[in-house]
Each structure stands twice: as structure tokens, then as C-alpha cells.
Design a protein around this motif. Structure first.
Motif, short mmCIF file in Angstrom:
data_model
loop_
_atom_site.label_atom_id
_atom_site.label_comp_id
_atom_site.label_asym_id
_atom_site.label_seq_id
_atom_site.Cartn_x
_atom_site.Cartn_y
_atom_site.Cartn_z
N ILE A 109 0.82 -1.22 0.00
CA ILE A 109 0.00 0.00 0.00
C ILE A 109 0.85 1.27 0.00
CG2 ILE A 109 -1.94 -1.16 1.12
CD1 ILE A 109 -1.15 0.25 3.73
N GLY A 110 2.15 1.12 -0.09
CA GLY A 110 3.02 2.29 -0.14
C GLY A 110 3.13 3.05 1.16
N ARG A 111 2.83 2.40 2.28
CA ARG A 111 2.99 3.06 3.58
C ARG A 111 4.47 3.23 3.88
NH1 ARG A 111 0.23 0.45 8.74
NH2 ARG A 111 -1.63 1.11 7.55
N ASN A 112 4.85 4.41 4.34
CA ASN A 112 6.26 4.69 4.58
C ASN A 112 6.64 4.26 6.01
OD1 ASN A 112 8.86 5.62 4.63
ND2 ASN A 112 8.37 7.62 3.76
N LEU A 113 7.42 3.20 6.11
CA LEU A 113 7.87 2.70 7.41
C LEU A 113 9.16 3.37 7.86
CD1 LEU A 113 7.05 -1.12 7.31
CD2 LEU A 113 5.59 0.84 7.87
N CYS A 114 9.66 4.31 7.05
CA CYS A 114 10.82 5.13 7.42
C CYS A 114 10.49 6.57 7.07
CB CYS A 114 12.08 4.67 6.69
SG CYS A 114 12.54 2.95 6.94
N VAL A 124 15.19 -5.72 27.50
CA VAL A 124 15.45 -4.31 27.20
C VAL A 124 15.30 -4.13 25.68
CG1 VAL A 124 16.96 -3.89 29.15
CG2 VAL A 124 17.94 -4.74 27.03
N PHE A 125 14.80 -2.97 25.30
CA PHE A 125 14.58 -2.68 23.88
C PHE A 125 15.52 -1.56 23.44
CE2 PHE A 125 10.63 -4.51 25.38
CZ PHE A 125 10.21 -5.31 24.33
N TYR A 126 15.91 -1.60 22.19
CA TYR A 126 16.73 -0.51 21.63
C TYR A 126 16.44 -0.37 20.14
CZ TYR A 126 20.13 -3.88 19.65
OH TYR A 126 20.74 -4.88 18.93
N ASP A 127 16.65 0.85 19.63
CA ASP A 127 16.36 1.14 18.23
C ASP A 127 17.13 2.38 17.79
OD1 ASP A 127 14.56 -0.68 17.02
OD2 ASP A 127 12.87 0.15 18.15
N TYR A 128 17.16 2.58 16.48
CA TYR A 128 17.59 3.83 15.88
C TYR A 128 16.35 4.51 15.32
CZ TYR A 128 22.45 2.11 15.81
OH TYR A 128 23.69 1.64 16.15
N THR A 129 16.38 5.85 15.25
CA THR A 129 15.26 6.58 14.68
C THR A 129 15.72 7.89 14.06
OG1 THR A 129 13.02 7.42 15.12
CG2 THR A 129 14.69 7.88 16.77
N LYS A 130 14.95 8.39 13.11
CA LYS A 130 15.14 9.74 12.60
C LYS A 130 13.97 10.63 13.03
CE LYS A 130 18.32 9.19 8.75
NZ LYS A 130 18.76 7.81 9.07
N ILE A 131 13.12 10.12 13.87
CA ILE A 131 11.99 10.89 14.37
C ILE A 131 12.39 11.49 15.72
CG2 ILE A 131 9.56 10.78 15.08
CD1 ILE A 131 9.31 8.29 13.24
N ARG A 132 12.57 12.80 15.75
CA ARG A 132 13.12 13.49 16.93
C ARG A 132 12.39 13.14 18.22
NH1 ARG A 132 14.63 14.77 20.98
NH2 ARG A 132 15.46 16.75 21.77
N GLU A 133 11.07 13.08 18.15
CA GLU A 133 10.28 12.85 19.36
C GLU A 133 10.51 11.46 19.97
OE1 GLU A 133 8.93 16.01 16.96
OE2 GLU A 133 9.04 13.88 16.42
N THR A 149 18.22 5.71 19.78
CA THR A 149 19.30 6.59 19.31
C THR A 149 18.86 7.33 18.06
OG1 THR A 149 21.10 5.28 20.26
CG2 THR A 149 21.62 6.58 18.32
N PHE A 150 19.07 8.64 18.05
CA PHE A 150 18.72 9.45 16.89
C PHE A 150 19.77 9.28 15.80
CE2 PHE A 150 18.52 13.46 14.47
CZ PHE A 150 17.17 13.50 14.18
N SER A 151 19.35 9.14 14.56
CA SER A 151 20.26 8.96 13.44
C SER A 151 20.41 10.26 12.67
CB SER A 151 19.75 7.86 12.49
OG SER A 151 19.80 6.60 13.11
N ARG A 152 21.62 10.77 12.64
CA ARG A 152 21.90 12.01 11.90
C ARG A 152 21.96 11.71 10.39
NH1 ARG A 152 25.65 13.50 7.96
NH2 ARG A 152 25.84 15.78 7.92
N SER A 153 21.41 12.60 9.59
CA SER A 153 21.52 12.50 8.13
C SER A 153 21.87 13.88 7.58
CB SER A 153 20.22 11.97 7.51
OG SER A 153 19.15 12.86 7.75
N GLU A 154 21.93 13.99 6.27
CA GLU A 154 22.37 15.24 5.66
C GLU A 154 21.38 16.38 5.84
OE1 GLU A 154 20.05 13.19 2.33
OE2 GLU A 154 21.29 12.64 4.04
#
Length: 225
Positions: A34-39, A125-134, A149-154
Motif C-alpha cells: 500500500i506504499g505506507r512509509n515505514l521510514c 530491554v529494547f533498543y532502536d535507531y530513529t530519525k523521528i526526533r520525538e 538513538t537518533f540517526s543524523r543524516s544530511e
């Protein structure tokens, strides 16, 4: 009952973890029916450098399994969450501490939804990376700990610096690891996947460019002098 989580020992990085690890791999971005954006916050540089097809992910049978998990998450999430909770709790009974990463190749709120619906054993314990600030905060969702952990991009460096200033952890991809970045200490994030669970906030998790990222020209990979 179907098992959705992969063993950390199957991955070259997660097998170095200090904890037994389970990880969920789905299809990233809009690679679903369905083209849902999971990132949803992925930058152009991130998408071009995505490690989705790295290692075992290059095999068609592995990609097919990831696609099937993605469709299940989109169309029957409650059934999937029940199975994931069952797999986690069963495994947690046999180990001292279990680390679980549910966004191996995605950036969703799956952990929050899981913890709202199911009781998970306290040694998980859970852990993840994200680009969603909140989402990039330390969460003590009792009885479980969740480090994101927040992932920095350009295109989000200002947010990355804000996360660091507020005591969070930021992952940054470099061609060569420096000692510091904007005055914050850099640790080798390739040492093991669960390292973020054992470092202090205000730290940069340095990752070396791999695969397509070695040819990045977008600014996603920081070139050190």
C-alpha cells in the motif's frame, strides 16, 4: 505459532552483542503493498545508503520473508504483536537479559504499541535507531527499558545537535571515526549493536560507511579530514 524475530547471532554485528538478542527485519520505506512509509523521516542519502540488502538481505528468500512480515504488520498488527510478545517472553525465560530491536530495517512505533498491549518480562530491554526526533529519548516504560538513538543524516543535523544537547545519543556515519564531533565524544558504534544500552547520553555513536554509503556525495556520510 509463527516467529517473526531473527536471532542476533545470525548477523555479523549483533552477534557481538553482550546480550542475547532478537531483531525484527521488515521492508523499509514504501516497499509494501500500500506504499505506507515505514521510514517516514529517511533522507535521500539514507535511502541510497540503506543496508537493507546487505549481508543475508541480498538473498531473495530473506527479502521475501521481510516482505511477508511487513504485510502482516500493515494488515494484521495485533496478531503479529501477540506472536512477537510470545516469542520474546519465551526466550527471556532462558537468559539473564534479552535485548530486542524491533526496527532492524524500519522506523515505526512498534515497541510502544507492543508494551501497551502485552506484558513483557522484566529482563527484556529494547533498543532502536530513529530519525523521528520525538522518539529519540531514554524511556523507562516499566518494567522495560527502551533506548532510542537518533540517526543524523544530511538534512537533520540541527535536530541531531539538539538531541545531544538534551542528553540523548546520536548515530553519525563517517568515512573515518574522529575522536569528537561538534565537541561530543565519539565511540565506535560498530563494536557491537547493543552498545547504546551501555553508554551515557551526550555521546555520538560513530558508524563507518559501508556498502553504497562509501560512495555517498549527499552529506549523509561525514568526510573527516
Amino acid at each position: 505459532m509463527k516467529k517473526y524475530l531473527s536471532e542476533g547471532s545470525w548477523n555479523s554485528k549483533t552477534k557481538k552483542n553482550h546480550r542475547d538478542t532478537l531483531i525484527l527485519y521488515m521492508s523499509p520505506a514504501k516497499q509494501n503493498s500500500i506504499g505506507r512509509n515505514l521510514c517516514p523521516k529517511a533522507s535521500a542519502g539514507c535511502l541510497a545508503s540503506c543496508l537493507y540488502t546487505a549481508g543475508r538481505g541480498a538473498f531473495s528468500n530473506v527479502q521475501k520473508a521481510r516482505s511477508e512480515r511487513t504485510e502482516m504488520w500493515i494488515h494484521q498488527p495485533d496478531i503479529m504483536l501477540y506472536s512477537i510478545a510470545k516469542q520474546i517472553n519465551t526466550r527471556a525465560k532462558r537468559v539473564t537479559e534479552l535485548a530486542v530491536r524491533l526496527n532492524g530495517t524500519s522506523d515505526t512505533n512498534i515497541v510502544d504499541r507492543l508494551l501497551k498491549r502485552h506484558a513483557i518480562r522484566e529482563n527484556v530491554v529494547f533498543y532502536d535507531y530513529t530519525k523521528i526526533r520525538e522518539r529519540s529519548v531514554f524511556k523507562d516504560t516499566l518494567p522495560n527499558r527502551y533506548v532510542v538513538t537518533f540517526s543524523r543524516s544530511e538534512d537533520n543535523e540541527h535536530e541531531a545537535l539538539d538531541v545531544l544537547a538534551n542528553g540523548g545519543i546520536v548515530a553519525v556515519v563517517f568515512d573515518k571515526l574522529p575522536d569528537t564531533w561538534h565537541g561530543y565524544p565519539v565511540v565506535d558504534g560498530d563494536e557491537r549493536d547493543d552498545l547504546m544500552l551501555d553508554i551515557d547520553g551526550g555521546t555520538v555513536l560513530g558508524l563507518k560507511a559501508k556498502g553504497c554509503a562509501k560512495r555517498d556525495q549527499s552529506g549523509f556520510v561525514i568526510k573527516t579530514k
